[in-house]
Write a protein that holds these residues in place. Sequence first.
Motif, PDB file in Angstrom:
ATOM      1  N   UNK A  49      -2.424   3.936  -1.578  1.00  0.00           N
ATOM      2  CA  UNK A  49      -1.002   3.688  -1.774  1.00  0.00           C
ATOM      3  C   UNK A  49      -0.377   3.544  -0.396  1.00  0.00           C
ATOM      4  N   UNK A  50       0.367   2.464  -0.202  1.00  0.00           N
ATOM      5  CA  UNK A  50       0.940   2.152   1.095  1.00  0.00           C
ATOM      6  C   UNK A  50       2.436   1.896   0.950  1.00  0.00           C
ATOM      7  N   UNK A  51       3.149   2.139   2.030  1.00  0.00           N
ATOM      8  CA  UNK A  51       4.607   2.025   1.994  1.00  0.00           C
ATOM      9  C   UNK A  51       5.109   0.594   2.151  1.00  0.00           C
ATOM     10  N   UNK A  69      -4.401  -6.453  -4.027  1.00  0.00           N
ATOM     11  CA  UNK A  69      -3.115  -5.839  -3.716  1.00  0.00           C
ATOM     12  C   UNK A  69      -2.220  -5.941  -4.946  1.00  0.00           C
ATOM     13  N   UNK A  70      -1.490  -4.852  -5.207  1.00  0.00           N
ATOM     14  CA  UNK A  70      -0.557  -4.801  -6.322  1.00  0.00           C
ATOM     15  C   UNK A  70       0.811  -4.368  -5.808  1.00  0.00           C
ATOM     16  N   UNK A  71       1.856  -5.020  -6.313  1.00  0.00           N
ATOM     17  CA  UNK A  71       3.237  -4.640  -6.041  1.00  0.00           C
ATOM     18  C   UNK A  71       4.009  -4.787  -7.341  1.00  0.00           C
ATOM     19  N   UNK A  72       5.095  -4.048  -7.475  1.00  0.00           N
ATOM     20  CA  UNK A  72       5.835  -4.117  -8.738  1.00  0.00           C
ATOM     21  C   UNK A  72       6.445  -5.493  -8.941  1.00  0.00           C
ATOM     22  N   UNK A  73       6.946  -6.090  -7.888  1.00  0.00           N
ATOM     23  CA  UNK A  73       7.500  -7.441  -7.977  1.00  0.00           C
ATOM     24  C   UNK A  73       6.369  -8.452  -7.859  1.00  0.00           C
ATOM     25  N   UNK A  74       6.260  -9.333  -8.829  1.00  0.00           N
ATOM     26  CA  UNK A  74       5.186 -10.334  -8.802  1.00  0.00           C
ATOM     27  C   UNK A  74       5.316 -11.242  -7.581  1.00  0.00           C
ATOM     28  N   UNK A  75       6.546 -11.588  -7.213  1.00  0.00           N
ATOM     29  CA  UNK A  75       6.777 -12.437  -6.046  1.00  0.00           C
ATOM     30  C   UNK A  75       6.301 -11.739  -4.768  1.00  0.00           C
ATOM     31  N   UNK A  76       6.652 -10.467  -4.632  1.00  0.00           N
ATOM     32  CA  UNK A  76       6.209  -9.689  -3.464  1.00  0.00           C
ATOM     33  C   UNK A  76       4.689  -9.581  -3.433  1.00  0.00           C
ATOM     34  N   UNK A  77       4.094  -9.325  -4.581  1.00  0.00           N
ATOM     35  CA  UNK A  77       2.637  -9.213  -4.677  1.00  0.00           C
ATOM     36  C   UNK A  77       1.964 -10.513  -4.227  1.00  0.00           C
ATOM     37  N   UNK A  78       2.476 -11.641  -4.720  1.00  0.00           N
ATOM     38  CA  UNK A  78       1.900 -12.939  -4.356  1.00  0.00           C
ATOM     39  C   UNK A  78       2.006 -13.195  -2.858  1.00  0.00           C
ATOM     40  N   UNK A  79       3.168 -12.926  -2.292  1.00  0.00           N
ATOM     41  CA  UNK A  79       3.378 -13.177  -0.858  1.00  0.00           C
ATOM     42  C   UNK A  79       2.478 -12.294   0.002  1.00  0.00           C
ATOM     43  N   UNK A  80       2.365 -11.033  -0.352  1.00  0.00           N
ATOM     44  CA  UNK A  80       1.529 -10.115   0.427  1.00  0.00           C
ATOM     45  C   UNK A  80       0.060 -10.475   0.267  1.00  0.00           C
ATOM     46  N   UNK A 127       3.287   3.870 -11.632  1.00  0.00           N
ATOM     47  CA  UNK A 127       4.355   4.810 -11.284  1.00  0.00           C
ATOM     48  C   UNK A 127       4.683   4.728  -9.792  1.00  0.00           C
ATOM     49  N   UNK A 128       3.653   4.632  -8.962  1.00  0.00           N
ATOM     50  CA  UNK A 128       3.872   4.514  -7.518  1.00  0.00           C
ATOM     51  C   UNK A 128       4.506   3.164  -7.163  1.00  0.00           C
ATOM     52  N   UNK A 129       4.100   2.114  -7.875  1.00  0.00           N
ATOM     53  CA  UNK A 129       4.697   0.798  -7.632  1.00  0.00           C
ATOM     54  C   UNK A 129       6.174   0.807  -7.993  1.00  0.00           C
ATOM     55  N   UNK A 130       6.538   1.570  -9.023  1.00  0.00           N
ATOM     56  CA  UNK A 130       7.949   1.702  -9.407  1.00  0.00           C
ATOM     57  C   UNK A 130       8.784   2.270  -8.263  1.00  0.00           C
ATOM     58  N   UNK A 131       8.157   3.024  -7.375  1.00  0.00           N
ATOM     59  CA  UNK A 131       8.845   3.631  -6.229  1.00  0.00           C
ATOM     60  C   UNK A 131       8.890   2.686  -5.028  1.00  0.00           C
ATOM     61  N   UNK A 132       8.373   1.466  -5.205  1.00  0.00           N
ATOM     62  CA  UNK A 132       8.408   0.495  -4.113  1.00  0.00           C
ATOM     63  C   UNK A 132       7.175   0.469  -3.240  1.00  0.00           C
ATOM     64  N   UNK A 133       6.186   1.283  -3.572  1.00  0.00           N
ATOM     65  CA  UNK A 133       4.952   1.311  -2.783  1.00  0.00           C
ATOM     66  C   UNK A 133       4.044   0.163  -3.177  1.00  0.00           C
ATOM     67  N   UNK A 134       3.020  -0.063  -2.385  1.00  0.00           N
ATOM     68  CA  UNK A 134       1.974  -1.048  -2.666  1.00  0.00           C
ATOM     69  C   UNK A 134       0.711  -0.303  -3.008  1.00  0.00           C
ATOM     70  N   UNK A 135      -0.144  -0.929  -3.781  1.00  0.00           N
ATOM     71  CA  UNK A 135      -1.447  -0.369  -4.110  1.00  0.00           C
ATOM     72  C   UNK A 135      -2.517  -1.358  -3.670  1.00  0.00           C
TER      73      UNK A 135
END
Length: 105
Positions: free
Chosen positions: A5-7, A31-42, A92-100
């Motif tokens: 889990x990363x910030x 890589x997983x992020x709550x926002x699909x757009x953010x996930x794709x970009x990262x 749950x961690x992604x809901x807090x804005x973290x990355x997995x």
Amino acid sequence: MEKFFLENAVQAKKKVEELVAQGYTHEKIYVFAHSEDREDKIADALDSEKVGMSEMGLLDKMKNMFTSRGDTLRAEMQAVGLTEAEAEEGESELDKGRLLLVVKR
């Protein structure tokens, strides 16, 4: 299987570089992020994998087009090898804005 889990994307980039230096290939890093757009970009920036047909199969991937983002994330996490409980924790961690970051051995 390892998970981290990363910030932010800076931490994710550093972790990916460490993993590649240890011999992991980019094809084994998700890589997983709550926002699909953010996930794709990262994922694009880090040259990491996105969960696709090979991990989920056509029917599950199509089903996810009609489910909530949380349901989709949990299904994708399980498709790369996390347990149901780990996927719930991850979401749950992604809901807090973290990355997995998930690394398959």
